[in-house]
Scaffold this motif. Structure first.
Motif, PDB file in Angstrom:
ATOM      1  N   ILE A 168      40.038  32.808  40.335  1.00 58.82           N
ATOM      2  CA  ILE A 168      38.640  33.108  40.636  1.00 58.82           C
ATOM      3  C   ILE A 168      37.845  31.817  40.491  1.00 58.82           C
ATOM      4  O   ILE A 168      37.926  31.144  39.451  1.00 58.82           O
ATOM      5  N   ASN A 349      29.353  37.935  44.216  1.00 54.72           N
ATOM      6  CA  ASN A 349      30.712  38.003  44.755  1.00 54.72           C
ATOM      7  C   ASN A 349      31.747  37.647  43.695  1.00 54.72           C
ATOM      8  O   ASN A 349      32.808  38.274  43.607  1.00 54.72           O
ATOM      9  N   ARG A 352      32.071  40.502  41.210  1.00 52.95           N
ATOM     10  CA  ARG A 352      32.865  41.583  41.793  1.00 52.95           C
ATOM     11  C   ARG A 352      34.361  41.311  41.629  1.00 52.95           C
ATOM     12  O   ARG A 352      35.143  42.233  41.330  1.00 52.95           O
ATOM     13  N   GLN A 353      34.763  40.055  41.784  1.00 54.50           N
ATOM     14  CA  GLN A 353      36.174  39.701  41.599  1.00 54.50           C
ATOM     15  C   GLN A 353      36.609  39.905  40.153  1.00 54.50           C
ATOM     16  O   GLN A 353      37.731  40.357  39.882  1.00 54.50           O
ATOM     17  N   ARG A 356      36.960  43.691  39.525  1.00 55.14           N
ATOM     18  CA  ARG A 356      38.158  44.186  40.212  1.00 55.14           C
ATOM     19  C   ARG A 356      39.404  43.830  39.395  1.00 55.14           C
ATOM     20  O   ARG A 356      40.327  44.650  39.250  1.00 55.14           O
ATOM     21  N   TYR A 357      39.415  42.621  38.832  1.00 56.41           N
ATOM     22  CA  TYR A 357      40.547  42.184  38.005  1.00 56.41           C
ATOM     23  C   TYR A 357      40.611  42.992  36.705  1.00 56.41           C
ATOM     24  O   TYR A 357      41.703  43.407  36.287  1.00 56.41           O
TER      25      TYR A 357
END
Length: 364
Positions: A168, A349, A352-353, A356-357
């Motif tokens: 990331i 953004n 969000r990563q 999600r992780y």
């Protein structure tokens, strides 16, 4: 809602701290609870009032768990009260990870280790790197997560850790400035800690060669560190002191970056440099050493967005600076291409990563 705590040595000005501050603001906006735990007291970045700070007040002369047991117990009570479920550690310091693992024995939470530099070079001694590697193996054994910036960083730690990891990028903060469209100042800008890693000595030598060909530019260096006196003396020796400005640490240094002719990164090693990404997002023509962990290479677009030069090569660095100064069309083209990375680096953004992780790790 998650309750997230960032662990860091200090909250003093630096790239890792700026990233934490940016992420903390976004996590708060998304209605998550955020805390920041520091080993030592020092603050430079402002934070939302909802972020609660806790300083461990670790004894700098003895970092051991035994010596600091009472302070670690207070940290446990703080995290328990906040019901923290995720701890993100933005440090290469093994003791900080050890404190988190010790607290975790009493209060269950997921540890996320962030690696933001070349693991072969950071921390700076082999002993400290060995300690970090041992701690990372222990983290893997308790199902922790690992966030890397580049494949090079990830691959250093082997396949088992790689399987539980994610790449990331760091987020870019919202700027008060937009990419500049007018005539640029005849100034070269660099920024970072004034230490060995950043190798501003290389930049000074390259700038001296540059001045022999393009004499009417200034070099502005933003940052502070223990090498400032050494670098000032070197600029005197190179007879360029009247053209070099040591500007110190400035929270809003981007106001002087946005309209300069070029940004130059001369580091011996980096992860993905925050200041380099900021320069790109502001459309500043950029030159960087192609240094491990090869973060700049990820954004170079085959030399279309960043001119890459070999590490430690003052002649190649000077040649790249001269090329940018003498080719306005190249400078304009690089500026137009570089701003395209902004969307993928927007903090919403990147946040969000992260979430999600977190969800992926919860399902493991």
């Amino acid at each position: 809602m998650r309750s997230i705590a960032f662990f860091v040595k200090t909250f003093e000005g630096g790239g890792a701290q700026r990233v934490m501050a940016t992420l903390a603001r976004q996590f708060i906006l998304e209605n998550h609870q955020v805390s920041i735990v520091t080993m030592f007291h020092a603050e430079s970045y402002s934070l939302p009032s909802e972020v609660e700070m806790f300083n461990l007040e670790i004894d700098r002369n003895d970092l051991s768990i035994e010596h600091n047991a009472k302070k670690i117990e207070k940290a446990f009570l703080f995290l328990k009260k906040r019901n923290v479920d995720t701890v993100i550690i933005g440090s290469t310091s093994a003791p900080l990870y050890k404190y988190a693992l010790e607290i975790r024995k009493k209060h269950e939470f997921r540890i996320i280790a962030q690696m933001t530099n070349d693991p072969n070079q950071s921390p700076r001694t082999q002993k400290l790197r060995d300690e970090r590697d041992v701690v990372f193996e222990e983290l893997n054994n308790v199902h922790s997560g690992f966030v890397f910036q580049t494949p090079f960083e990830r691959d250093y730690f082997g396949p088992e850790i790689a399987k539980r990891s994610v790449i990331i990028n760091n987020p870019i903060m919202d700027f008060a400035y937009c990419p500049y469209k007018g005539k640029r100042r005849r100034a070269i800008v660099a920024a970072g800690r004034l230490d060995e890693q950043k190798n501003f000595s290389l930049l000074l030598r390259a700038f001296a060669l540059f001045c022999d060909v393009v004499p009417d530019y200034r070099l502005e260096i933003y940052g502070r560190g223990h090498m400032e006196t050494i670098l000032r003396n070197e600029s005197e020796t190179l007879r360029i002191a009247d053209k070099v400005d040591f500007c110190g640490f400035q929270l809003d240094w981007q106001k002087n970056l946005v309209d300069c002719s070029m940004f130059v990164q001369s580091s011996d090693y980096e992860g993905v440099s925050n200041v380099l990404l900021e320069a790109l997002c502001l459309g500043v023509p950029t030159i960087s050493t192609d240094c491990p962990a090869y973060g700049a290479r990820m954004f170079a677009e085959d030399g279309q967005s960043i001119l890459l030069v070999p590490v430690g090569d003052e002649k190649k660095l000077s040649d790249a600076m001269i090329k940018l100064a003498n080719e306005p069309s190249l400078s304009k083209r690089m500026s137009e291409l570089s701003v395209k990375i902004c969307d993928r680096l927007r903090v919403e953004n990147i946040a969000r990563q992260y979430f999600r992780y977190f969800d992926e790790l919860d399902r493991c």
